[in-house]
Design a protein around this motif. Structure first.
Motif, PDB file in Angstrom:
ATOM      1  N   PHE A 153      13.526  -8.402  16.237  1.00 43.33           N
ATOM      2  CA  PHE A 153      12.231  -9.067  16.222  1.00 43.33           C
ATOM      3  C   PHE A 153      12.447 -10.562  16.043  1.00 43.33           C
ATOM      4  CE2 PHE A 153      11.371  -4.765  14.872  1.00 43.33           C
ATOM      5  CZ  PHE A 153      10.174  -4.438  15.510  1.00 43.33           C
ATOM      6  N   ASP A 154      11.726 -11.357  16.816  1.00 37.14           N
ATOM      7  CA  ASP A 154      11.826 -12.803  16.741  1.00 37.14           C
ATOM      8  C   ASP A 154      11.217 -13.295  15.432  1.00 37.14           C
ATOM      9  OD1 ASP A 154      10.693 -15.672  17.261  1.00 37.14           O
ATOM     10  OD2 ASP A 154      12.176 -15.350  18.836  1.00 37.14           O
ATOM     11  N   LEU A 155      11.967 -14.098  14.677  1.00 35.98           N
ATOM     12  CA  LEU A 155      11.490 -14.577  13.384  1.00 35.98           C
ATOM     13  C   LEU A 155      10.343 -15.569  13.513  1.00 35.98           C
ATOM     14  CD1 LEU A 155      14.835 -15.104  11.427  1.00 35.98           C
ATOM     15  CD2 LEU A 155      13.195 -13.237  11.183  1.00 35.98           C
ATOM     16  N   ALA A 156      10.191 -16.206  14.665  1.00 37.86           N
ATOM     17  CA  ALA A 156       9.123 -17.189  14.847  1.00 37.86           C
ATOM     18  C   ALA A 156       7.810 -16.540  15.255  1.00 37.86           C
ATOM     19  CB  ALA A 156       9.535 -18.227  15.886  1.00 37.86           C
ATOM     20  N   THR A 157       7.882 -15.432  16.004  1.00 38.13           N
ATOM     21  CA  THR A 157       6.669 -14.830  16.552  1.00 38.13           C
ATOM     22  C   THR A 157       6.411 -13.406  16.062  1.00 38.13           C
ATOM     23  OG1 THR A 157       7.818 -13.928  18.490  1.00 38.13           O
ATOM     24  CG2 THR A 157       6.994 -16.198  18.644  1.00 38.13           C
ATOM     25  N   GLY A 158       7.448 -12.720  15.602  1.00 41.59           N
ATOM     26  CA  GLY A 158       7.312 -11.314  15.239  1.00 41.59           C
ATOM     27  C   GLY A 158       7.394 -10.385  16.420  1.00 41.59           C
ATOM     28  N   ASN A 159       7.572 -10.940  17.624  1.00 42.53           N
ATOM     29  CA  ASN A 159       7.650 -10.107  18.825  1.00 42.53           C
ATOM     30  C   ASN A 159       9.012  -9.448  18.949  1.00 42.53           C
ATOM     31  OD1 ASN A 159       5.049 -10.951  19.528  1.00 42.53           O
ATOM     32  ND2 ASN A 159       5.822 -12.702  20.705  1.00 42.53           N
ATOM     33  N   THR A 160       9.060  -8.290  19.619  1.00 42.12           N
ATOM     34  CA  THR A 160      10.333  -7.605  19.842  1.00 42.12           C
ATOM     35  C   THR A 160      11.181  -8.413  20.817  1.00 42.12           C
ATOM     36  OG1 THR A 160       9.335  -6.279  21.615  1.00 42.12           O
ATOM     37  CG2 THR A 160       9.354  -5.334  19.393  1.00 42.12           C
TER      38      THR A 160
ATOM     39  N   GLY B 119       0.799  -1.218   0.000  1.00 38.67           N
ATOM     40  CA  GLY B 119       0.000   0.000   0.000  1.00 38.67           C
ATOM     41  C   GLY B 119       0.823   1.255   0.000  1.00 38.67           C
ATOM     42  N   ASP B 120       2.130   1.126  -0.169  1.00 32.63           N
ATOM     43  CA  ASP B 120       3.021   2.279  -0.188  1.00 32.63           C
ATOM     44  C   ASP B 120       4.247   1.892  -0.991  1.00 32.63           C
ATOM     45  OD1 ASP B 120       4.185   4.694   0.297  1.00 32.63           O
ATOM     46  OD2 ASP B 120       3.981   4.623   2.480  1.00 32.63           O
ATOM     47  N   THR B 121       5.054   2.896  -1.350  1.00 31.17           N
ATOM     48  CA  THR B 121       6.281   2.602  -2.087  1.00 31.17           C
ATOM     49  C   THR B 121       7.441   2.301  -1.151  1.00 31.17           C
ATOM     50  OG1 THR B 121       6.748   4.974  -2.212  1.00 31.17           O
ATOM     51  CG2 THR B 121       5.604   3.979  -4.078  1.00 31.17           C
ATOM     52  N   GLU B 122       7.291   2.622   0.133  1.00 31.48           N
ATOM     53  CA  GLU B 122       8.314   2.301   1.120  1.00 31.48           C
ATOM     54  C   GLU B 122       8.007   0.940   1.734  1.00 31.48           C
ATOM     55  OE1 GLU B 122      10.914   4.237   1.639  1.00 31.48           O
ATOM     56  OE2 GLU B 122      10.189   5.802   0.284  1.00 31.48           O
ATOM     57  N   ILE B 123       9.043   0.300   2.303  1.00 37.00           N
ATOM     58  CA  ILE B 123       8.846  -0.987   2.956  1.00 37.00           C
ATOM     59  C   ILE B 123       7.930  -0.801   4.158  1.00 37.00           C
ATOM     60  CG2 ILE B 123       9.990  -2.852   4.222  1.00 37.00           C
ATOM     61  CD1 ILE B 123      12.449  -2.337   2.452  1.00 37.00           C
ATOM     62  N   THR B 124       6.878  -1.599   4.229  1.00 35.66           N
ATOM     63  CA  THR B 124       5.912  -1.499   5.319  1.00 35.66           C
ATOM     64  C   THR B 124       5.955  -2.701   6.257  1.00 35.66           C
ATOM     65  OG1 THR B 124       4.215  -2.485   3.890  1.00 35.66           O
ATOM     66  CG2 THR B 124       4.344  -0.074   3.972  1.00 35.66           C
ATOM     67  N   ASP B 125       6.419  -3.861   5.753  1.00 36.21           N
ATOM     68  CA  ASP B 125       6.405  -5.073   6.572  1.00 36.21           C
ATOM     69  C   ASP B 125       7.578  -5.979   6.213  1.00 36.21           C
ATOM     70  OD1 ASP B 125       3.496  -5.024   7.877  1.00 36.21           O
ATOM     71  OD2 ASP B 125       3.277  -4.482   5.764  1.00 36.21           O
ATOM     72  N   LEU B 126       8.025  -6.743   7.200  1.00 38.00           N
ATOM     73  CA  LEU B 126       8.983  -7.817   6.990  1.00 38.00           C
ATOM     74  C   LEU B 126       8.264  -9.131   7.262  1.00 38.00           C
ATOM     75  CD1 LEU B 126      12.083  -6.335   8.860  1.00 38.00           C
ATOM     76  CD2 LEU B 126      11.649  -6.305   6.406  1.00 38.00           C
ATOM     77  N   LEU B 127       8.423 -10.091   6.350  1.00 35.25           N
ATOM     78  CA  LEU B 127       7.741 -11.373   6.461  1.00 35.25           C
ATOM     79  C   LEU B 127       8.757 -12.479   6.690  1.00 35.25           C
ATOM     80  CD1 LEU B 127       5.316 -11.022   3.400  1.00 35.25           C
ATOM     81  CD2 LEU B 127       4.983 -10.185   5.741  1.00 35.25           C
ATOM     82  N   SER B 128       8.564 -13.254   7.729  1.00 34.46           N
ATOM     83  CA  SER B 128       9.419 -14.408   8.020  1.00 34.46           C
ATOM     84  C   SER B 128       8.718 -15.660   7.517  1.00 34.46           C
ATOM     85  CB  SER B 128       9.677 -14.493   9.528  1.00 34.46           C
ATOM     86  OG  SER B 128      10.269 -15.726   9.876  1.00 34.46           O
TER      87      SER B 128
END
Length: 512
Positions: A395-402, A324-333
């Motif tokens: 951020f934890d790659l398994a949970t996305g938590n900080t 929804g934007d031209t900048e990075i909005t999310d990282l997906l593991s």
């Protein structure tokens, strides 16, 4: 800046004393001496060493149990001294007003700093002050470099793409070269297919309508995508190991290497009711490919509306998407089956992830995103309430938590660079111009920051520290800042000194 046909391999490069601009170089050395004196008055952060190889000459791949055909993943050692010194400089003073030079790709070994310059690869000895004509080696290609990878093998080799003939207006980017960075030897080269840009705006290169090709390295394989498919080359011999074809309406648009091989596909909608200019017209897929056979192991389909997709890490698989934007909005593991494990939201700009967006299709060049120790590390948005500051967050790659947070403190900024084993190497940039810059190691397991060395830079070299606009490489105890392009003087200015690469290292060799 002249980079014409390569000199005869039997002739040594011109010596520095034969260069007319030497008088200007002496003047610049005097300026640096003043900078050094100021640095010493502030605590001795910057020392200049014209010669000598100050970094450890260990090839750390041996300690990492890596072979010559693996993609290099070195673990840096803590230096014996935290005092930084200038270890390398590549600069020019003869660029013409309005001149523009492309400088794609920068790679470092224990003794060579290599750079792409237009249609030439040059290798320069670390520990020296270099100008064009003083290179250790020079490899001229038939046309301009049009693709590269940041990856290097365990035996110091890498790959670039180049145009077939720079004299032809519509020359295609369809040749790959595998090069030894230690001696500039062309190990092998090959010509591959090309395809025209698909429906919609496409991603054309230069004056032609060719899809942008890309090149990357994984174990024992050089992979090239050319729009219509992907080719896997045997790393040692350059023979065609396998080739796959993209199926319409999708095209192979970029490959990410390293520990694994991921190929990005760009697909166009066949629904005629969807306007060509709509973001809904384009979707992305990522497939994991067996580098030995070319067989697809899994395919991940990104959600509709994703405007771009990069790959900060191939193993574990981490994708950076612009939703929804031209900048990075999310990282997906992703997990080992290509399924979404966790999503890390950048929270409308509260966190920042940078990936390179240039005319060169390098989809795994994300200079401020580091993946390792089961985490992905990015930086926060700069804070400027009183003094500039920020932090690096994991951020934890398994949970996305900080997980971990490292504060820069007031008056400085922290930039993630790359992993070094389970530790994160980061650049601490001073914003108050009083405290020094530093290369630091961050230990997520102990919440500990360890300085590798402190340093200062002359004002002319400070723009090179912008990590999203320049190449930054940490290798064998040194940090290098390199320009991706250079421009001649503008306006009424007739002559200027231009820093192309600066290298900093510890004043003492790395400890055991």
């Amino acid at each position: 800046m002249s980079f014409g046909p390569p000199p005869s391999m039997t002739q040594p490069p011109p010596r520095a004393e034969n260069r007319e601009p030497k008088r200007g170089r002496k003047a610049l050395a005097g300026l640096l001496a003043v900078v050094v004196a100021v640095g010493l008055a502030c605590g001795g952060w910057l020392l200049w060493s014209e010669g000598g190889d100050t970094a450890s000459t260990d090839k750390t791949r041996a300690a990492d149990a890596q072979g010559p055909l693996d993609v290099r993943e070195t673990v840096e050692k803590q230096p014996a001294s935290t005092v930084g010194e200038m270890a390398f400089r590549f600069s020019v003073d003869d660029m013409a007003p309005g001149e523009h030079v492309e400088m794609p790709g920068m790679w470092a070994t224990d003794r060579i700093l290599a750079k792409g310059v237009n249609k030439t690869l040059v290798g320069m000895r670390i520990g020296t002050d270099v100008a064009p004509g003083e290179e250790e080696w020079r490899l001229g290609l038939d046309g301009p470099i049009c693709g590269y990878t940041r990856h290097v093998t365990g035996d110091h080799r890498t790959a670039v793409l180049f145009r077939a003939n720079d004299q032809e207006e519509d020359a295609y980017c369809n040749q790959v070269a595998f090069v030894d960075l230690d001696d500039g030897r062309l190990v092998w080269e090959d010509r591959f297919s090309y395809s025209v840009a698909g429906p919609g705006p496409g991603m054309a290169t230069g004056r032609s309508s060719q899809d942008r090709p890309s090149v990357t390295l994984t174990h024992d394989t050089v992979a090239v995508t050319w729009g219509g498919g992907t080719i896997g080359y045997d790393m040692e011999k350059g023979t065609n190991r396998w080739a796959t074809k993209a199926t319409a309406p999708c095209q192979d648009m970029g490959a990410a290497g390293g520990r694994a091989l991921l190929v990005r596909q760009q697909c166009w909608s066949t629904d005629e009711s969807v306007p060509d200019e709509s973001w809904q017209h384009v979707t992305y897929k990522v497939r994991k490919v067996d580098p030995v056979t070319g067989r697809s192991l899994w395919t991940y389909s990104a959600a509709k509306g994703i405007r771009d997709l990069s790959v900060p890490s191939s193993e574990p698989a981490v994708l950076a998407v612009a939703g929804g934007d031209t900048e990075i909005t999310d990282l997906l593991s992703l997990d080992d089956k290509g399924r979404n494990r966790a999503t890390v939201s950048l929270r409308n700009g509260a966190y920042v992830a940078d990936c390179a967006y240039t005319d060169y299709l390098v989809i795994d060049d994300c200079p401020t995103v580091a993946v390792g120790a089961g985490q992905v590390f990015i930086r926060s948005k700069d804070q400027s309430e009183k003094q500039v500051s920020n932090w690096i967050i994991g951020f934890d790659l398994a949970t996305g938590n900080t997980t971990k947070k490292f504060d820069s403190g007031p008056g400085s900024l922290l930039q993630p660079l790359r992993m070094s084993g389970d530790r994160l190497l980061a650049l601490r940039l001073s914003n108050d111009h009083i405290s020094p810059n530093a290369l630091v190691s961050l230990d997520p397991g102990k919440d500990k920051e360890t300085p590798y060395f402190y340093f200062d830079l002359p004002s002319e070299g400070e723009p090179l520290t912008l990590t999203n606009e320049n190449d930054v490489v940490v290798q064998d105890g040194r940090i290098f800042f390199g320009a991706k392009s250079a421009n001649g003087p503008s306006g009424e200015q007739k002559k200027q000194w231009t820093y192309l690469v600066l290298g900093i290292g510890s004043s003492a060799a790395a400890g055991p």
